[in-house]
Write a protein that holds these residues in place. Structure first.
Motif, short mmCIF file in Angstrom:
data_model
loop_
_atom_site.label_atom_id
_atom_site.label_comp_id
_atom_site.label_asym_id
_atom_site.label_seq_id
_atom_site.Cartn_x
_atom_site.Cartn_y
_atom_site.Cartn_z
N VAL A 1 -6.24 -25.82 58.82
CA VAL A 1 -6.60 -26.96 57.86
C VAL A 1 -6.59 -26.44 56.46
O VAL A 1 -5.82 -27.05 55.61
N TYR A 2 -6.98 -25.23 56.18
CA TYR A 2 -6.76 -24.68 54.99
C TYR A 2 -5.35 -24.35 54.54
O TYR A 2 -4.70 -24.70 53.58
N ASP A 3 -4.54 -24.11 55.85
CA ASP A 3 -2.85 -23.73 55.23
C ASP A 3 -2.18 -25.16 55.06
O ASP A 3 -1.46 -25.22 54.03
N LEU A 4 -2.80 -26.31 55.54
CA LEU A 4 -2.31 -27.48 55.34
C LEU A 4 -2.75 -28.04 53.83
O LEU A 4 -1.77 -28.53 53.05
N ILE A 5 -3.86 -27.63 53.45
CA ILE A 5 -4.17 -27.92 52.04
C ILE A 5 -3.55 -26.93 51.19
O ILE A 5 -3.08 -27.44 49.85
N ARG A 6 -3.30 -25.84 51.49
CA ARG A 6 -2.56 -24.73 50.43
C ARG A 6 -1.15 -25.10 50.25
O ARG A 6 -0.66 -25.27 49.20
N SER A 7 -0.55 -25.68 51.39
CA SER A 7 1.01 -25.96 51.38
C SER A 7 1.06 -27.49 50.97
O SER A 7 2.02 -27.85 50.78
N ARG A 8 -0.06 -28.07 50.37
CA ARG A 8 0.02 -29.38 49.79
C ARG A 8 0.61 -30.49 50.96
O ARG A 8 0.85 -31.55 50.27
N ARG A 9 0.30 -30.30 52.22
CA ARG A 9 0.42 -31.25 53.15
C ARG A 9 -0.36 -32.02 53.47
O ARG A 9 -0.28 -33.36 53.89
N LEU A 10 -1.70 -31.78 52.92
CA LEU A 10 -2.90 -32.39 53.17
C LEU A 10 -3.62 -32.42 51.79
O LEU A 10 -4.07 -31.32 51.41
N ALA A 11 -3.75 -33.60 51.23
CA ALA A 11 -4.22 -33.66 49.80
C ALA A 11 -5.92 -33.57 49.98
O ALA A 11 -6.47 -33.72 50.91
N SER A 12 -6.27 -32.68 48.69
CA SER A 12 -7.80 -32.47 48.89
C SER A 12 -8.45 -32.44 47.44
O SER A 12 -7.28 -32.39 46.47
N ILE A 13 -9.57 -32.53 47.08
CA ILE A 13 -10.05 -32.08 45.79
C ILE A 13 -11.46 -31.11 45.98
O ILE A 13 -11.74 -30.96 47.17
N THR A 14 -11.67 -30.54 44.97
CA THR A 14 -12.59 -29.69 44.91
C THR A 14 -14.14 -30.19 44.00
O THR A 14 -13.62 -30.58 42.84
N ILE A 15 -15.15 -30.17 44.62
CA ILE A 15 -16.19 -30.60 43.85
C ILE A 15 -17.23 -29.28 43.90
O ILE A 15 -17.56 -29.20 45.12
N GLY A 16 -17.34 -28.92 42.59
CA GLY A 16 -18.02 -27.68 42.54
C GLY A 16 -17.37 -26.54 43.33
O GLY A 16 -16.19 -26.45 43.17
N ARG A 17 -18.07 -26.03 44.70
CA ARG A 17 -17.32 -25.21 45.23
C ARG A 17 -17.00 -25.79 46.82
O ARG A 17 -16.60 -24.93 47.54
N SER A 18 -17.10 -27.06 46.57
CA SER A 18 -16.86 -27.71 47.98
C SER A 18 -15.41 -28.23 48.14
O SER A 18 -14.99 -28.97 47.20
N ARG A 19 -14.96 -28.15 49.21
CA ARG A 19 -13.46 -28.73 49.57
C ARG A 19 -13.74 -30.08 50.10
O ARG A 19 -14.27 -30.20 51.13
N ARG A 20 -13.26 -31.24 49.71
CA ARG A 20 -13.35 -32.55 50.34
C ARG A 20 -11.93 -33.19 50.45
O ARG A 20 -11.08 -33.09 49.46
#
Length: 59
Positions: free
Chosen positions: A22-41
């Motif tokens: 999941v983090y690989d998908l986020i890092r490669s921008r294949r899965l959009a996410s946002i950071t709120i504080g120290r939490s990834r959503r």
């Protein structure tokens, strides 16, 4: 209506993937996410878009 924001463990369960994948998908921008504080959503729509894109590529 606004998207529900999912945690990484929730996305892991929905996609049947491990934490690193999941983090690989986020890092490669294949899965959009946002950071709120120290939490990834991850917006629920981003998960749906990712699945739709992968289905289109596989066809």
């Amino acid at each position: 209506m606004a998207d529900e924001l999912l945690t990484v463990p929730q996305v892991m369960r929905r996609l049947k993937l491990g934490r690193s994948a999941v983090y690989d998908l986020i890092r490669s921008r294949r899965l959009a996410s946002i950071t709120i504080g120290r939490s990834r959503r991850i917006p629920e729509s981003a998960v749906r878009d990712f699945i739709a894109h992968e289905l289109k590529v596989a066809a």
